[in-house]
Design a protein around this motif. Structure first.
Motif, PDB file in Angstrom:
ATOM      1  N   ILE A 123       0.842  -1.203   0.000  1.00 41.48           N
ATOM      2  CA  ILE A 123       0.000   0.000   0.000  1.00 41.48           C
ATOM      3  C   ILE A 123       0.875   1.250   0.000  1.00 41.48           C
ATOM      4  CG2 ILE A 123      -1.636   1.339   1.385  1.00 41.48           C
ATOM      5  CD1 ILE A 123      -2.785  -1.441   2.265  1.00 41.48           C
ATOM      6  N   ALA A 124       1.911   1.256   0.843  1.00 33.87           N
ATOM      7  CA  ALA A 124       2.809   2.410   0.911  1.00 33.87           C
ATOM      8  C   ALA A 124       3.526   2.620  -0.421  1.00 33.87           C
ATOM      9  CB  ALA A 124       3.829   2.215   2.030  1.00 33.87           C
ATOM     10  N   GLN A 125       3.927   1.539  -1.063  1.00 37.09           N
ATOM     11  CA  GLN A 125       4.602   1.646  -2.356  1.00 37.09           C
ATOM     12  C   GLN A 125       3.682   2.259  -3.405  1.00 37.09           C
ATOM     13  OE1 GLN A 125       5.832  -2.136  -3.998  1.00 37.09           O
ATOM     14  NE2 GLN A 125       7.448  -1.175  -5.196  1.00 37.09           N
ATOM     15  N   LEU A 126       2.428   1.849  -3.424  1.00 35.45           N
ATOM     16  CA  LEU A 126       1.462   2.428  -4.364  1.00 35.45           C
ATOM     17  C   LEU A 126       1.232   3.911  -4.073  1.00 35.45           C
ATOM     18  CD1 LEU A 126      -1.149  -0.464  -4.536  1.00 35.45           C
ATOM     19  CD2 LEU A 126       0.410   0.269  -6.356  1.00 35.45           C
ATOM     20  N   ALA A 127       1.148   4.255  -2.799  1.00 37.77           N
ATOM     21  CA  ALA A 127       0.948   5.654  -2.425  1.00 37.77           C
ATOM     22  C   ALA A 127       2.144   6.509  -2.839  1.00 37.77           C
ATOM     23  CB  ALA A 127       0.704   5.769  -0.924  1.00 37.77           C
ATOM     24  N   LEU A 128       3.340   6.008  -2.627  1.00 37.91           N
ATOM     25  CA  LEU A 128       4.531   6.745  -3.026  1.00 37.91           C
ATOM     26  C   LEU A 128       4.614   6.898  -4.536  1.00 37.91           C
ATOM     27  CD1 LEU A 128       7.171   5.300  -0.550  1.00 37.91           C
ATOM     28  CD2 LEU A 128       6.231   7.618  -0.583  1.00 37.91           C
ATOM     29  N   GLN A 169       2.063   7.167  -6.514  1.00 34.17           N
ATOM     30  CA  GLN A 169       1.091   8.199  -6.853  1.00 34.17           C
ATOM     31  C   GLN A 169       1.654   9.584  -6.577  1.00 34.17           C
ATOM     32  OE1 GLN A 169      -2.059   7.835  -8.282  1.00 34.17           O
ATOM     33  NE2 GLN A 169      -1.813  10.040  -8.517  1.00 34.17           N
ATOM     34  N   VAL A 170       2.334   9.747  -5.448  1.00 30.39           N
ATOM     35  CA  VAL A 170       2.953  11.029  -5.113  1.00 30.39           C
ATOM     36  C   VAL A 170       4.003  11.381  -6.164  1.00 30.39           C
ATOM     37  CG1 VAL A 170       4.457  12.209  -3.452  1.00 30.39           C
ATOM     38  CG2 VAL A 170       2.494  10.875  -2.640  1.00 30.39           C
ATOM     39  N   GLN A 171       4.835  10.426  -6.510  1.00 30.17           N
ATOM     40  CA  GLN A 171       5.864  10.670  -7.521  1.00 30.17           C
ATOM     41  C   GLN A 171       5.230  11.074  -8.857  1.00 30.17           C
ATOM     42  OE1 GLN A 171       8.405   7.326  -8.389  1.00 30.17           O
ATOM     43  NE2 GLN A 171       9.903   8.590  -9.419  1.00 30.17           N
ATOM     44  N   ASP A 172       4.198  10.376  -9.270  1.00 31.40           N
ATOM     45  CA  ASP A 172       3.512  10.710 -10.518  1.00 31.40           C
ATOM     46  C   ASP A 172       2.952  12.127 -10.469  1.00 31.40           C
ATOM     47  OD1 ASP A 172       4.104   8.154 -11.394  1.00 31.40           O
ATOM     48  OD2 ASP A 172       2.050   7.398 -11.136  1.00 31.40           O
ATOM     49  N   ASP A 173       2.360  12.499  -9.330  1.00 33.23           N
ATOM     50  CA  ASP A 173       1.799  13.837  -9.186  1.00 33.23           C
ATOM     51  C   ASP A 173       2.883  14.908  -9.216  1.00 33.23           C
ATOM     52  OD1 ASP A 173      -0.755  12.835  -9.069  1.00 33.23           O
ATOM     53  OD2 ASP A 173      -0.891  12.914  -6.878  1.00 33.23           O
ATOM     54  N   LEU A 174       4.023  14.636  -8.582  1.00 33.97           N
ATOM     55  CA  LEU A 174       5.094  15.626  -8.538  1.00 33.97           C
ATOM     56  C   LEU A 174       5.773  15.815  -9.890  1.00 33.97           C
ATOM     57  CD1 LEU A 174       6.760  14.868  -5.099  1.00 33.97           C
ATOM     58  CD2 LEU A 174       5.224  16.744  -5.682  1.00 33.97           C
ATOM     59  N   TYR A 175       5.780  14.787 -10.707  1.00 37.94           N
ATOM     60  CA  TYR A 175       6.419  14.879 -12.017  1.00 37.94           C
ATOM     61  C   TYR A 175       5.434  15.245 -13.128  1.00 37.94           C
ATOM     62  CZ  TYR A 175      10.783  13.095 -10.155  1.00 37.94           C
ATOM     63  OH  TYR A 175      11.948  12.939  -9.433  1.00 37.94           O
ATOM     64  N   ALA A 176       4.210  15.559 -12.758  1.00 40.51           N
ATOM     65  CA  ALA A 176       3.212  15.956 -13.761  1.00 40.51           C
ATOM     66  C   ALA A 176       3.650  17.256 -14.428  1.00 40.51           C
ATOM     67  CB  ALA A 176       1.847  16.127 -13.102  1.00 40.51           C
ATOM     68  N   ASP A 177       3.301  17.397 -15.681  1.00 38.74           N
ATOM     69  CA  ASP A 177       3.714  18.570 -16.453  1.00 38.74           C
ATOM     70  C   ASP A 177       3.129  19.875 -15.927  1.00 38.74           C
ATOM     71  OD1 ASP A 177       5.230  16.997 -18.159  1.00 38.74           O
ATOM     72  OD2 ASP A 177       3.593  16.757 -19.610  1.00 38.74           O
ATOM     73  N   ASP A 178       2.008  19.799 -15.235  1.00 39.47           N
ATOM     74  CA  ASP A 178       1.347  21.028 -14.801  1.00 39.47           C
ATOM     75  C   ASP A 178       1.688  21.460 -13.375  1.00 39.47           C
ATOM     76  OD1 ASP A 178       0.025  18.916 -13.639  1.00 39.47           O
ATOM     77  OD2 ASP A 178      -1.970  19.739 -13.935  1.00 39.47           O
ATOM     78  N   VAL A 179       2.704  20.841 -12.754  1.00 37.44           N
ATOM     79  CA  VAL A 179       3.120  21.226 -11.407  1.00 37.44           C
ATOM     80  C   VAL A 179       4.261  22.236 -11.530  1.00 37.44           C
ATOM     81  CG1 VAL A 179       4.128  20.429  -9.241  1.00 37.44           C
ATOM     82  CG2 VAL A 179       2.447  19.014 -10.410  1.00 37.44           C
TER      83      VAL A 179
END
Length: 60
Positions: free
Chosen positions: A18-23, A25-35
């Protein structure tokens, strides 16, 4: 290995998954083009507020 030990290991493995999946998701969000820098600063500020500073991620 006892049944109790196996149950504990199974719970730990599940929690780590669960923690790996959450991390991820965080990584994907931080590397999004619109951040941008402002968004990243706000996210990190919220993270710092949500953790236990005395024994958490940011110690200071």
């Amino acid at each position: 290995m006892t049944g109790h030990t196996r149950s504990r290991l199974d719970r730990v493995r599940a929690s780590l998954s669960i923690a790996q999946l959450a991390l991820q998701q965080v990584q994907d969000d931080l590397y999004a083009d619109d951040v941008d820098a402002r968004d990243l600063a706000a996210l990190l500020g919220e993270l710092q507020e949500d953790i236990d500073a005395s024994g958490g991620l940011f110690v200071g």
